[in-house]
Design a protein around this motif. Structure first.
Motif, PDB file in Angstrom:
ATOM      1  N   LEU A  43      42.451  46.424  32.710  1.00 43.00           N
ATOM      2  CA  LEU A  43      41.950  46.396  31.345  1.00 43.00           C
ATOM      3  C   LEU A  43      41.493  47.780  30.907  1.00 43.00           C
ATOM      4  O   LEU A  43      40.897  48.524  31.700  1.00 43.00           O
ATOM      5  CB  LEU A  43      40.779  45.411  31.219  1.00 43.00           C
ATOM      6  CG  LEU A  43      41.004  44.005  31.777  1.00 43.00           C
ATOM      7  CD1 LEU A  43      39.725  43.190  31.680  1.00 43.00           C
ATOM      8  CD2 LEU A  43      42.140  43.303  31.024  1.00 43.00           C
ATOM      9  N   LEU A  60      37.979  46.105  23.679  1.00 36.55           N
ATOM     10  CA  LEU A  60      39.177  45.862  24.479  1.00 36.55           C
ATOM     11  C   LEU A  60      40.404  46.394  23.740  1.00 36.55           C
ATOM     12  O   LEU A  60      40.657  46.031  22.586  1.00 36.55           O
ATOM     13  CB  LEU A  60      39.336  44.362  24.742  1.00 36.55           C
ATOM     14  CG  LEU A  60      40.538  43.944  25.596  1.00 36.55           C
ATOM     15  CD1 LEU A  60      40.432  44.500  27.013  1.00 36.55           C
ATOM     16  CD2 LEU A  60      40.659  42.417  25.622  1.00 36.55           C
ATOM     17  N   ILE A  84      45.827  45.637  27.798  1.00 39.94           N
ATOM     18  CA  ILE A  84      45.918  44.798  28.996  1.00 39.94           C
ATOM     19  C   ILE A  84      47.222  45.123  29.700  1.00 39.94           C
ATOM     20  O   ILE A  84      48.297  45.059  29.091  1.00 39.94           O
ATOM     21  CB  ILE A  84      45.863  43.294  28.651  1.00 39.94           C
ATOM     22  CG1 ILE A  84      44.542  42.948  27.970  1.00 39.94           C
ATOM     23  CG2 ILE A  84      46.051  42.442  29.909  1.00 39.94           C
ATOM     24  CD1 ILE A  84      44.463  41.504  27.488  1.00 39.94           C
TER      25      ILE A  84
END
Length: 530
Positions: free
Chosen positions: A39, A161, A164
Motif C-alpha cells: 500500500l 491511500l 494498491i
C-alpha cells in the motif's frame, strides 16, 4: 515476494482539511486477485508530517463495516507498526500477507497521532469511499463495525491511500488511464463511473491469465502542461499538471506496460482565459499542448512503456441553465482543439497509436452530421463531461488488443446511436467503434427498450462482404466444375457408343425393320433444336 503489479490508484490532488487523533477507513475495489498487497500513502498536499500509529487492511462487509476476523496489520520499514510521512512525501508499506479476490473491496484503516493535514483525491460524487471518526476518538483500526465513525464526515473523496499493488496476480500487467475529469468519472449523472470502469468490465470477461488491470489516474481539472499560479484549477482541485506527475502517478508504478493519455482540453480553456477572463498565450495554444504531449511520450518511451493518445473530445458552451457554472466555448478554442487533434492523427504523431474518440463522441448519429458538436445522449448537461452512456461507448471504441491481450467483448451501449448516412464523419465514427469489436462478432443492430447497439453502416462492413462474395464465387466454381464433368462424361459415353456401332461384326446385320417414311418437307428457316 512474487512480482508486483499495480492494481488500483487514486492520485491525491488537494489539501482536504485537518484532523487530530482520529481514524480514517478508505474502501477500494481491487479488480484482480493477488496473494499479498503493498500500500502507498500520500502526504503530497501537506506542509507538515503525518504520523500513523497503526494501519490495518480487512475485507469490507458493507459501508465501514469489515468482515470480522479478516483484519491484518500493515507494517512499514521492515516491521514497524507506525510510520511518519514527510511533508509532501509518500510512503510504501511492507508486503502485507492479505490474499485478495478479483473484484473484492478492501478496507484500509489509518489511525493518526496528533495533528494531520489530509491529502485527498477530490472526485467524484457517488458511492462513499472514505469513512472517518471525529477528532479525538483515537485508534479504531481493528473495529469491525461502524460504531465510532461519524457519518457526517463520510466522503466520496479518498484520503491518503493512493496506490494498491498486488503480488501473485495472474494478470499480464497494468495499463494507466492518465487524464482529467473525463477519465476521473466527473459528472452529475455518473456517480463516479468512468470509461475505466467500462473497460475493466470488458476485460473481466477474459480468462484471468489473459487480463490486464486498467487503473484510473485521472484528476478532475488537471492540465497537461504547467500553468502560471492562479491561472488554472491547480490550487483548488486540479492537482499537479500531467507533465509533472507522470512519473509519480504512472511511470514509477510497478507492472505498468502502457498508458492511455487523454489530457489537453483544460489547457485550451484555461489558456483562453477560463479562470482569469483574459487569454494568456502561449499557454493553452496548440503548439504548447503538442509540446507537452511530446514530452510525455518521450518520457514513456524512455521507460519502455507504450503510450496511446486519445483525441480531445468535442465540447460546447455550458450555461447556468445547464446545471453548471457558465463556461463559454469560442470558435477560437474550437480551432485550437481541431488543430491538436489534426496533429495527433497526422503522420507526425509521436504516439504508438491514436484513438479517435472525438469522432465517436460527435453529433453524427440519428440523422445529424455536426462533427464539432457533442452528441447530447453521450454527455452530461454541461456539454463537456460524458455521462455513463458516453463513458461506456468510449471504452467500447478502444481495442484491448492494444494492451497485448485478446479483444474483449464490448459492453452493451445504453442509447440509440445509428451513424447518419451520407455523413463522412459518421462513417469515421463507425470505423473507430468497430476497432473495439470482437473479430467474430458481426456488426448488427439490436434494439430493446433499454439498450441499442451502435449500427455500423453496411457500406463500411467490407470484411463481411468480401467473405460472402468469396463464398458465392467458390459455390459457382463448384457448380461449373460439376457441370463440366457431367458434359465430359456424356461426350465420352457417346464416343464409346459410336465406336461400338462401327466395330459390330458383319455376320450380325441389323434385323430388317418396317420401311421408313420420308421426312416432311421443311417450310422455312425455323429455329433448330440443339
Amino acid at each position: 515476494m512474487a512480482t508486483l503489479q499495480t492494481a488500483w490508484t487514486s492520485p491525491t490532488d488537494l489539501n482536504y482539511g485537518n484532523t487530530y487523533n482520529s481514524t480514517t477507513r478508505d474502501i477500494a475495489t481491487v479488480p484482480v486477485a493477488g496473494s499479498s498487497l503493498r500500500l502507498t500513502f500520500s502526504n503530497l498536499w501537506s506542509s507538515t508530517p503525518t504520523t500513523f500509529s497503526a494501519v490495518t487492511v480487512g475485507a469490507q462487509q458493507s459501508g465501514p463495516d469489515v468482515i470480522p476476523g479478516t483484519f491484518v496489520p500493515v507494517t512499514f520499514n521492515h516491521g514497524s507498526r507506525s510510520v511518519t510521512i514527510a511533508p509532501y512525501g509518500r510512503v510504501v508499506s511492507d508486503p502485507v500477507p492479505f490474499a485478495v479476490h478479483a473484484g473484492e473491496s478492501i478496507a484500509v484503516s489509518m489511525a493518526t497521532v496528533g495533528a494531520a493535514t489530509v491529502s485527498a483525491h477530490t472526485c467524484c460524487s457517488g458511492p462513499i469511499d472514505s469513512y472517518a471518526t471525529s477528532d479525538g476518538v483515537g485508534n479504531l483500526t481493528l473495529s469491525p463495525t461502524a460504531a465510532g465513525f461519524n457519518p457526517l464526515i463520510s466522503s466520496t473523496f479518498m484520503r491518503w491511500l493512493s496506490v494498491i499493488q498486488v503480488a501473485g496476480s495472474p494478470a499480464q500487467g497494468t495499463v494507466v488511464a492518465f487524464g482529467d475529469s473525463i477519465t476521473d468519472g466527473f459528472g452529475y449523472l455518473n456517480q463516479g463511473f468512468s470509461w475505466v470502469n467500462a473497460m475493466q468490465a470488458r476485460i473481466a470477461h477474459l480468462p484471468p491469465s489473459e487480463q490486464v488491470v486498467v487503473v484510473n489516474s485521472g484528476i478532475a481539472g488537471d492540465t497537461l502542461t504547467v500553468f502560471p499560479p492562479h491561472d488554472s484549477y491547480a490550487e483548488g482541485s486540479g492537482g499537479l499538471p500531467g507533465v509533472t506527475r507522470l512519473n509519480m502517478d504512472a511511470l514509477s508504478l510497478p507492472g505498468v506496460k502502457s498508458i492511455v493519455l487523454l489530457l489537453g482540453t483544460n489547457d485550451i480553456w484555461f489558456g483562453a482565459g477560463g479562470v482569469t477572463g483574459h487569454p494568456i498565450p502561449p499557454y493553452g495554444t496548440a503548439p504548447s499542448i503538442e509540446a507537452g504531449m511530446r514530452q510525455v511520450v518521450n518520457a514513456a518511451h524512455a521507460h519502455h512503456v507504450k503510450i496511446f493518445g486519445v483525441t480531445l473530445l468535442p465540447r460546447s458552451t455550458s450555461t447556468a441553465a445547464d446545471h453548471d457554472l457558465p463556461e463559454n466555448w469560442t470558435p477560437a478554442e474550437q480551432a485550437t482543439l481541431t488543430a491538436v487533434n489534426t496533429w495527433m492523427l497526422s503522420p507526425h504523431t509521436p504516439f504508438d497509436k491514436v484513438i479517435n474518440l472525438n469522432a465517436v463522441m460527435s453529433d453524427v448519429y440519428n440523422g445529424d452530421c455536426r462533427p464539432t458538436i457533442p452528441f447530447a445522449p453521450y454527455f452530461n448537461p454541461d456539454h463537456l463531461h460524458p455521462n455513463v452512456a458516453g463513458e461506456t461507448i468510449m471504452a467500447d471504441a478502444i481495442s484491448t488488443t492494444l494492451f497485448g491481450i485478446a479483444q474483449a467483448p464490448q459492453v452493451a451501449p445504453l442509447v440509440t446511436a445509428t451513424p447518419t448516412r451520407d455523413c463522412p464523419a459518421a462513417q469515421l465514427a463507425a470505423q473507430v467503434l468497430a476497432a473495439g469489436r470482437q473479430p467474430a462478432t458481426p456488426p448488427t443492430t439490436t434494439t430493446t427498450t433499454i439498450t441499442t447497439t451502435t449500427t455500423m453502416p453496411a457500406s463500411t462492413n467490407y470484411s463481411s462482404m468480401a467473405k460472402r462474395i468469396l463464398e458465392v464465387a467458390l459455390l459457382v466454381l463448384v457448380v461449373l466444375l460439376v457441370v463440366a464433368l457431367w458434359n465430359a462424361r456424356r461426350r465420352a459415353l457417346r464416343r464409346r457408343a459410336a465406336r461400338r456401332r462401327t466395330q459390330r461384326p458383319r455376320s450380325h446385320p441389323r434385323p430388317p425393320g418396317p420401311p421408313r417414311s420420308p421426312p416432311p418437307p421443311r417450310r422455312g428457316p425455323g429455329p433448330r433444336r440443339p
